[in-house]
Design a protein around this motif. Structure first.
Motif, PDB file in Angstrom:
ATOM      1  N   SER A   1       5.996 -18.362  -6.647  1.00  0.00           N
ATOM      2  CA  SER A   1       4.870 -17.428  -6.688  1.00  0.00           C
ATOM      3  C   SER A   1       3.583 -18.134  -7.128  1.00  0.00           C
ATOM      4  O   SER A   1       3.614 -19.167  -7.803  1.00  0.00           O
ATOM      5  N   LYS A   2       2.467 -17.549  -6.758  1.00  0.00           N
ATOM      6  CA  LYS A   2       1.173 -17.994  -7.280  1.00  0.00           C
ATOM      7  C   LYS A   2       0.810 -17.086  -8.440  1.00  0.00           C
ATOM      8  O   LYS A   2       0.677 -15.871  -8.276  1.00  0.00           O
ATOM      9  N   VAL A   3       0.666 -17.677  -9.618  1.00  0.00           N
ATOM     10  CA  VAL A   3       0.541 -16.917 -10.857  1.00  0.00           C
ATOM     11  C   VAL A   3      -0.783 -17.249 -11.543  1.00  0.00           C
ATOM     12  O   VAL A   3      -1.138 -18.431 -11.676  1.00  0.00           O
ATOM     13  N   LEU A   4      -1.488 -16.234 -11.994  1.00  0.00           N
ATOM     14  CA  LEU A   4      -2.678 -16.413 -12.824  1.00  0.00           C
ATOM     15  C   LEU A   4      -2.285 -16.256 -14.288  1.00  0.00           C
ATOM     16  O   LEU A   4      -1.793 -15.208 -14.696  1.00  0.00           O
ATOM     17  N   ASP A   5      -2.462 -17.320 -15.065  1.00  0.00           N
ATOM     18  CA  ASP A   5      -2.211 -17.286 -16.504  1.00  0.00           C
ATOM     19  C   ASP A   5      -3.530 -16.928 -17.176  1.00  0.00           C
ATOM     20  O   ASP A   5      -4.396 -17.776 -17.385  1.00  0.00           O
ATOM     21  N   LEU A   6      -3.684 -15.651 -17.494  1.00  0.00           N
ATOM     22  CA  LEU A   6      -4.944 -15.118 -18.007  1.00  0.00           C
ATOM     23  C   LEU A   6      -5.083 -15.418 -19.498  1.00  0.00           C
ATOM     24  O   LEU A   6      -4.129 -15.275 -20.261  1.00  0.00           O
ATOM     25  N   MET A   7      -6.285 -15.870 -19.895  1.00  0.00           N
ATOM     26  CA  MET A   7      -6.583 -16.216 -21.288  1.00  0.00           C
ATOM     27  C   MET A   7      -5.619 -17.310 -21.754  1.00  0.00           C
ATOM     28  O   MET A   7      -5.023 -17.254 -22.824  1.00  0.00           O
TER      29      MET A   7
ATOM     30  N   VAL B   1      -0.510 -24.096 -23.677  1.00  0.00           N
ATOM     31  CA  VAL B   1       0.880 -23.713 -23.451  1.00  0.00           C
ATOM     32  C   VAL B   1       0.897 -22.410 -22.659  1.00  0.00           C
ATOM     33  O   VAL B   1       0.140 -21.485 -22.964  1.00  0.00           O
ATOM     34  N   SER B   2       1.760 -22.326 -21.638  1.00  0.00           N
ATOM     35  CA  SER B   2       1.834 -21.118 -20.814  1.00  0.00           C
ATOM     36  C   SER B   2       3.085 -20.282 -21.067  1.00  0.00           C
ATOM     37  O   SER B   2       3.196 -19.184 -20.531  1.00  0.00           O
ATOM     38  N   HIS B   3       4.049 -20.786 -21.849  1.00  0.00           N
ATOM     39  CA  HIS B   3       5.268 -20.042 -22.193  1.00  0.00           C
ATOM     40  C   HIS B   3       6.127 -19.713 -20.974  1.00  0.00           C
ATOM     41  O   HIS B   3       6.975 -18.829 -21.041  1.00  0.00           O
ATOM     42  N   LEU B   4       5.907 -20.409 -19.874  1.00  0.00           N
ATOM     43  CA  LEU B   4       6.730 -20.208 -18.684  1.00  0.00           C
ATOM     44  C   LEU B   4       7.962 -21.111 -18.761  1.00  0.00           C
ATOM     45  O   LEU B   4       7.851 -22.284 -19.110  1.00  0.00           O
ATOM     46  N   PRO B   5       9.138 -20.592 -18.434  1.00  0.00           N
ATOM     47  CA  PRO B   5      10.357 -21.407 -18.508  1.00  0.00           C
ATOM     48  C   PRO B   5      10.381 -22.467 -17.415  1.00  0.00           C
ATOM     49  O   PRO B   5       9.703 -22.352 -16.387  1.00  0.00           O
TER      50      PRO B   5
ATOM     51  N   GLU C   1       2.995 -21.860  -8.523  1.00  0.00           N
ATOM     52  CA  GLU C   1       1.645 -22.419  -8.573  1.00  0.00           C
ATOM     53  C   GLU C   1       0.860 -21.613  -9.607  1.00  0.00           C
ATOM     54  O   GLU C   1       0.500 -20.463  -9.361  1.00  0.00           O
ATOM     55  N   VAL C   2       0.630 -22.212 -10.764  1.00  0.00           N
ATOM     56  CA  VAL C   2       0.030 -21.494 -11.889  1.00  0.00           C
ATOM     57  C   VAL C   2      -1.411 -21.937 -12.069  1.00  0.00           C
ATOM     58  O   VAL C   2      -1.701 -23.130 -12.210  1.00  0.00           O
ATOM     59  N   VAL C   3      -2.319 -20.967 -12.067  1.00  0.00           N
ATOM     60  CA  VAL C   3      -3.738 -21.211 -12.312  1.00  0.00           C
ATOM     61  C   VAL C   3      -4.088 -20.600 -13.668  1.00  0.00           C
ATOM     62  O   VAL C   3      -3.759 -19.444 -13.934  1.00  0.00           O
TER      63      VAL C   3
ATOM     64  N   LEU D   1      -0.038 -25.938 -15.490  1.00  0.00           N
ATOM     65  CA  LEU D   1      -1.121 -25.459 -14.640  1.00  0.00           C
ATOM     66  C   LEU D   1      -1.337 -26.350 -13.417  1.00  0.00           C
ATOM     67  O   LEU D   1      -1.383 -27.579 -13.517  1.00  0.00           O
ATOM     68  N   TYR D   2      -1.480 -25.686 -12.271  1.00  0.00           N
ATOM     69  CA  TYR D   2      -1.847 -26.356 -11.029  1.00  0.00           C
ATOM     70  C   TYR D   2      -3.365 -26.578 -10.992  1.00  0.00           C
ATOM     71  O   TYR D   2      -3.867 -27.541 -10.435  1.00  0.00           O
ATOM     72  N   GLY D   3      -4.084 -25.638 -11.600  1.00  0.00           N
ATOM     73  CA  GLY D   3      -5.535 -25.714 -11.709  1.00  0.00           C
ATOM     74  C   GLY D   3      -6.003 -24.757 -12.789  1.00  0.00           C
ATOM     75  O   GLY D   3      -5.217 -23.969 -13.318  1.00  0.00           O
ATOM     76  N   TYR D   4      -7.280 -24.810 -13.134  1.00  0.00           N
ATOM     77  CA  TYR D   4      -7.779 -23.920 -14.188  1.00  0.00           C
ATOM     78  C   TYR D   4      -9.260 -23.618 -13.995  1.00  0.00           C
ATOM     79  O   TYR D   4      -9.985 -24.339 -13.277  1.00  0.00           O
ATOM     80  N   VAL D   5      -9.689 -22.531 -14.647  1.00  0.00           N
ATOM     81  CA  VAL D   5     -11.079 -22.092 -14.633  1.00  0.00           C
ATOM     82  C   VAL D   5     -11.464 -21.743 -16.062  1.00  0.00           C
ATOM     83  O   VAL D   5     -10.721 -21.059 -16.769  1.00  0.00           O
TER      84      VAL D   5
END
Length: 423
Positions: free
Chosen positions: A251-257, A261-265, A272-274, A289-293
């Motif tokens: 999945s393509k996931v947005l890690d907000l705020m 550390v993203s706490h993803l297993p 694909e985590v942004v 993270l695949y990318g960030y803003v």
């Protein structure tokens, strides 16, 4: 009498040769599952040492749980008013508003409809002592009279109790100890508070946008990187388990705020985590993270992404900092595809002064109710769930283990985006 064995033979008296009682035990996670008109709820409570001779079980749960092997589970359903005391009109109490002691230490609390307070805050009305923490809920204020409900917030709901065996424990000699009342343990200290009172809207929004004690610009506060763990290791793993069950690999996931550390297993590595966060050094150090803003949601709640760009949004231990969460949740519904998920998790730790003002006044389960209300008020989500996890132990090398053996509690709310054409 529970079956107790000594040297492989059943001992009806349950007594060893030296007069000590021989008992069997297990580590069990109890899940109390119930449903309101707002969501499906799951309250998970882990008990490290269940004693099948000493502890009190509801219904026939004790007999069934004692037979479980690791990984096995049993369940039993209970009508409303079985695990907790049934609802009674005697539990509705009226008292003069002047009995509500609004000044609590350095804080001033105002009586607000739909909110919970400890009975000790109105001890003269309830005939108790000031330190009494038994909750009551304000369900009305008429002129100078407060109408309070002291019934358990689960009193009107049927529930299903599930027991999952995590570990069997060898028989041991009884030398005295603590007795768990399983019904009381799984229902105590909050379950049910996350749901509004029937026919009443909880007053969470007396001031909106929310204010904070520290109103300095966030860009300065978060300008310095903080490579610290916001949750203990056990809580982080439990949150990872919630994400693992809900999210699909790829999945393509947005890690907000987000931060470092993203706490993803690990099993979700193919996602694909942004990340969207406030500190570029922290985001750059996040290996998930695949990318960030870099973006300040309190400055602008508009998300810098296109419609339907993500399969899911996660937000970990940060929702308490949003001053305009209703606008942010509208944006989440826009950038997540139809049927995609939004999962919000948090605990009871935050940066003091930067949390919204109501947050620290609320019980943990009331905070769960506030986040659930964000989902409802956006009108963009369906199939809502809440989940809580308590009672697990900190890891043995945790620096806070000397202060509390228990891990940080975990609270989660999630739902899926409604059909877009119907929005």
């Amino acid at each position: 009498m529970n079956k107790i064995f000594v040297d492989g033979k059943k001992n009806e008296q349950g007594i060893t040769g030296n007069g000590m009682r021989k008992s069997r035990g297990a580590s069990i996670e109890f899940s109390m599952i119930w449903e309101s008109e707002y969501a499906v709820h799951n309250e998970r409570r882990f008990i490290t040492r269940v004693n099948f001779w000493r502890d009190l079980f509801p219904g026939r749960m004790g007999e069934a749980a004692e037979a479980l092997l690791p990984g096995e589970r049993c369940r039993e359903s209970f009508a409303a008013g079985r695990l907790v005391l049934p609802f009674t009109t005697d539990g509705i109490v009226r008292f003069k508003e002047k009995c509500f002691e609004s000044q609590q230490g350095y804080h001033s609390l105002l009586p607000r409809i739909g909110r919970f307070y400890p009975q000790g805050i109105a001890w003269t009305a309830f005939g108790c002592f000031r330190g009494n923490m038994n909750p009551f809920r304000i369900i009305g204020i008429e002129n100078d009279t407060v109408i309070a409900d002291t019934n358990h917030p689960l009193a009107l709901y049927p529930v299903t109790l599930e027991a999952t065996c995590v570990e069997r424990r060898a028989a041991f000699e009884e030398r005295g100890g603590m007795c768990h009342d399983i019904s009381e343990t799984v229902t105590s200290d909050g379950p049910g508070m996350q749901v509004p009172y029937p026919g009443i809207k909880t007053n969470f929004y007396s001031v909106y946008p929310f204010r904070r004690q520290n109103e300095n610009e966030d860009v300065f506060f978060y300008g310095v990187p903080r490579f610290v763990n916001h949750l203990d290791e056990t809580a982080s793993t439990l949150i990872g388990g919630i994400y693992s069950k809900a999210l699909v690999s790829g999945s393509k996931v947005l890690d907000l705020m987000s931060s470092w550390v993203s706490h993803l297993p690990d099993e979700l590595e193919q996602c694909e985590v942004v990340g969207l966060g406030m500190n570029e050094e922290e985001l750059a150090a996040n290996k998930k993270l695949y990318g960030y803003v870099v973006h300040d949601l309190n400055e602008s709640p508009l998300l810098p992404f296109t419609d339907d760009e993500f399969d899911a949004v996660i937000c970990t231990a940060s929702v308490e900092y949003l001053v305009r969460p209703l606008e942010v949740f509208k944006e989440i519904g826009r950038v997540v595809r139809q049927g995609g998920l939004c999962i919000i998790t948090f605990s009871d730790r935050w940066f003091p002064g930067k949390q919204i003002l109501p947050w620290s006044e609320l019980h943990g389960f009331e905070r769960l109710g506030l986040v659930l209300d964000y989902f409802h008020k956006s009108c963009l989500f369906e199939n809502l769930h809440t989940e809580t996890v308590r009672g697990y132990l900190r890891s043995s090398d945790d620096r806070q283990r000397d202060k509390t053996a228990f891990s940080d509690p975990v609270f989660a709310v999630w739902g899926s985006v409604k059909e877009k054409e119907a929005l």
